[in-house]
Design a protein around this motif. Structure first.
Motif, PDB file in Angstrom:
ATOM      1  N   UNK A  29       0.818  -1.213   0.000  1.00 29.55           N
ATOM      2  CA  UNK A  29       0.000   0.000   0.000  1.00 29.55           C
ATOM      3  C   UNK A  29       0.859   1.274   0.000  1.00 29.55           C
ATOM      4  N   UNK A  30       2.132   1.126   0.342  1.00 24.27           N
ATOM      5  CA  UNK A  30       3.037   2.274   0.364  1.00 24.27           C
ATOM      6  C   UNK A  30       3.915   2.339  -0.884  1.00 24.27           C
ATOM      7  N   UNK A  63       2.268   4.854  10.144  1.00 26.99           N
ATOM      8  CA  UNK A  63       1.975   4.324  11.482  1.00 26.99           C
ATOM      9  C   UNK A  63       1.152   3.049  11.412  1.00 26.99           C
ATOM     10  N   UNK A  64       0.185   3.011  10.504  1.00 27.94           N
ATOM     11  CA  UNK A  64      -0.623   1.803  10.340  1.00 27.94           C
ATOM     12  C   UNK A  64       0.213   0.643   9.821  1.00 27.94           C
ATOM     13  N   UNK A  98      12.912  10.226  10.785  1.00 30.39           N
ATOM     14  CA  UNK A  98      12.001   9.102  11.099  1.00 30.39           C
ATOM     15  C   UNK A  98      10.803   9.523  11.946  1.00 30.39           C
ATOM     16  N   UNK A  99      11.028  10.432  12.905  1.00 26.62           N
ATOM     17  CA  UNK A  99       9.941  10.859  13.784  1.00 26.62           C
ATOM     18  C   UNK A  99       8.915  11.694  13.024  1.00 26.62           C
ATOM     19  N   UNK A 100       9.393  12.623  12.218  1.00 29.80           N
ATOM     20  CA  UNK A 100       8.479  13.504  11.479  1.00 29.80           C
ATOM     21  C   UNK A 100       7.632  12.711  10.502  1.00 29.80           C
ATOM     22  N   UNK A 101       8.268  11.854   9.718  1.00 28.78           N
ATOM     23  CA  UNK A 101       7.541  11.133   8.679  1.00 28.78           C
ATOM     24  C   UNK A 101       6.737   9.955   9.226  1.00 28.78           C
ATOM     25  N   UNK A 102       7.197   9.352  10.316  1.00 30.19           N
ATOM     26  CA  UNK A 102       6.500   8.186  10.860  1.00 30.19           C
ATOM     27  C   UNK A 102       5.377   8.589  11.806  1.00 30.19           C
ATOM     28  N   UNK A 103       5.696   9.464  12.765  1.00 29.84           N
ATOM     29  CA  UNK A 103       4.723   9.806  13.798  1.00 29.84           C
ATOM     30  C   UNK A 103       3.629  10.742  13.300  1.00 29.84           C
ATOM     31  N   UNK A 104       3.872  11.465  12.205  1.00 24.16           N
ATOM     32  CA  UNK A 104       2.884  12.390  11.675  1.00 24.16           C
ATOM     33  C   UNK A 104       2.170  11.833  10.441  1.00 24.16           C
ATOM     34  N   UNK A 105       2.444  10.586  10.103  1.00 29.02           N
ATOM     35  CA  UNK A 105       1.859  10.006   8.900  1.00 29.02           C
ATOM     36  C   UNK A 105       1.045   8.772   9.274  1.00 29.02           C
ATOM     37  N   UNK A 115       3.423   0.263  10.223  1.00 33.03           N
ATOM     38  CA  UNK A 115       4.318  -0.136  11.313  1.00 33.03           C
ATOM     39  C   UNK A 115       3.571  -0.967  12.339  1.00 33.03           C
ATOM     40  N   UNK A 116       2.334  -0.572  12.640  1.00 34.80           N
ATOM     41  CA  UNK A 116       1.513  -1.322  13.606  1.00 34.80           C
ATOM     42  C   UNK A 116       1.237  -2.742  13.108  1.00 34.80           C
ATOM     43  N   UNK A 117       0.901  -2.869  11.824  1.00 34.05           N
ATOM     44  CA  UNK A 117       0.652  -4.191  11.245  1.00 34.05           C
ATOM     45  C   UNK A 117       1.917  -5.046  11.259  1.00 34.05           C
ATOM     46  N   UNK A 118       3.054  -4.431  10.974  1.00 33.49           N
ATOM     47  CA  UNK A 118       4.324  -5.174  10.964  1.00 33.49           C
ATOM     48  C   UNK A 118       4.660  -5.675  12.360  1.00 33.49           C
ATOM     49  N   UNK A 119       4.385  -4.848  13.379  1.00 36.78           N
ATOM     50  CA  UNK A 119       4.658  -5.249  14.760  1.00 36.78           C
ATOM     51  C   UNK A 119       3.733  -6.380  15.185  1.00 36.78           C
ATOM     52  N   UNK A 120       2.465  -6.336  14.735  1.00 36.42           N
ATOM     53  CA  UNK A 120       1.521  -7.415  15.065  1.00 36.42           C
ATOM     54  C   UNK A 120       1.972  -8.723  14.461  1.00 36.42           C
ATOM     55  N   UNK A 121       2.420  -8.670  13.189  1.00 36.61           N
ATOM     56  CA  UNK A 121       2.905  -9.893  12.529  1.00 36.61           C
ATOM     57  C   UNK A 121       4.148 -10.440  13.199  1.00 36.61           C
ATOM     58  N   UNK A 122       4.994  -9.541  13.691  1.00 33.20           N
ATOM     59  CA  UNK A 122       6.235  -9.975  14.334  1.00 33.20           C
ATOM     60  C   UNK A 122       5.977 -10.683  15.647  1.00 33.20           C
TER      61      UNK A 122
END
Length: 309
Positions: free
Chosen positions: A54-55, A298-299, A287-294, A301-308
């Protein structure tokens, strides 16, 4: 380098932060943490972009390129700076100094072009949304990214060759924490008028040119967004650009003050602070600007952490 009866300098001493020896371990810890977070954060962004279908869009493709560049950019400066902080007499060979100078200039130029390309991408997406799929194809995006990298590395090559040909026979103490152009030129036994002029013209052209194109893109974006009747839509449109604009302001502001405005060259301590902004702070913030404000990142990253887990 030309042969003379004087002894040629084979290495430089980087004074860096030697004037504050009592806090060197604190500085080492701070910069070490910043470096680890910067590299890890940018690697995570690259992994998320390439791992989530999706990215796979031009916007995130350019973002992954910027993250890769930030990894190389900081790795060219901070590891050497960390070792120099804890050394009593930090030195760098002449060739090593030239290599660091070349990669610093090349990666810095590439970042200017990438930031301009990213601004153009947002301009097309917001101002010409119906034409976006036609204008920003996969091939076009790859070509623009490739041009940014190749132009950045070729643009500074000639200037570095001129620096290499200069003769260094006197003082070898660089009042900086890395091999930057102006501190190195000050130590030359020649009169580096030509290389000084060439480097200033290059810096002015690359920095001011890319900055102008970037700001022009955002000017058009603002005009378009203001005309949107829905406040919610306006807010959403602005949110896609605020992160990029934050990086642009910090990066260009520090770089232009350092390399285009001659007045700052007289204040060496102030120059160090400016250099820290674009060599340490901006890559750290990325990383903080593009990750935490996007939300998309964030979604993902959340999905990747769930799979991990």
């Amino acid at each position: 380098m030309k042969e003379t009866n004087e002894t040629a300098v084979t290495e430089f001493i980087l004074l860096g932060f030697t004037s504050i020896k009592h806090t060197k371990f604190l500085l080492f810890a701070i910069f070490f943490i910043i470096y680890i977070v910067t590299v890890t954060g940018n690697i995570v962004i690259v992994a998320i972009v390439y791992g989530n279908i999706h990215l796979h869009t031009p916007m995130y493709f350019f973002l992954s390129n910027l993250s890769c560049l930030e990894i190389f950019y900081t790795s060219n400066i901070i590891p050497k700076m960390l070792s120099d902080i804890i050394k009593e007499n930090p030195t760098v060979p002449f060739t090593g100094c030239i290599i660091q100078l070349y990669f610093f200039g090349s990666l810095g130029s590439t970042e200017c072009f990438l930031l301009g390309v990213m601004a153009y991408d947002r301009y097309v997406a917001i101002c010409k949304p119906l034409h976006y799929p036609l204008l920003m194809t996969v091939r076009t995006s790859a070509f623009m990214a490739l041009c940014s990298w190749t132009t950045g590395f070729f643009a500074t090559f000639g200037a570095i060759v001129l620096v290499y040909e200069l003769h260094f026979c006197g003082p070898n103490r660089i009042k900086h924490f890395f091999c930057d152009l102006q501190p190195v030129l000050k130590l030359s036994c020649n009169t580096p008028y030509t290389i000084d002029t060439v480097s200033w013209v290059l810096a002015s052209t690359i920095l001011l040119g890319s900055c102008f194109l970037t700001l022009a893109s955002y000017f058009r974006i603002i005009i378009t967004v203001v005309k949107i009747p829905s406040s919610k839509s306006r807010q959403k449109a602005f949110s896609t650009c605020t992160a990029h604009l934050t990086v642009v302001i910090i990066f260009y502001g520090a770089m232009i003050s350092m390399y285009v405005s001659p007045s700052t060259l007289k204040n060496e301590e102030f120059n160090k602070i400016l250099s820290l902004l674009y060599t340490v702070v901006t890559p750290f913030m990325n990383p903080f600007i593009y990750a935490l404000r996007n939300q998309d990142v964030k979604q993902a990253l959340h999905k990747a952490m769930i799979k991990t887990y």
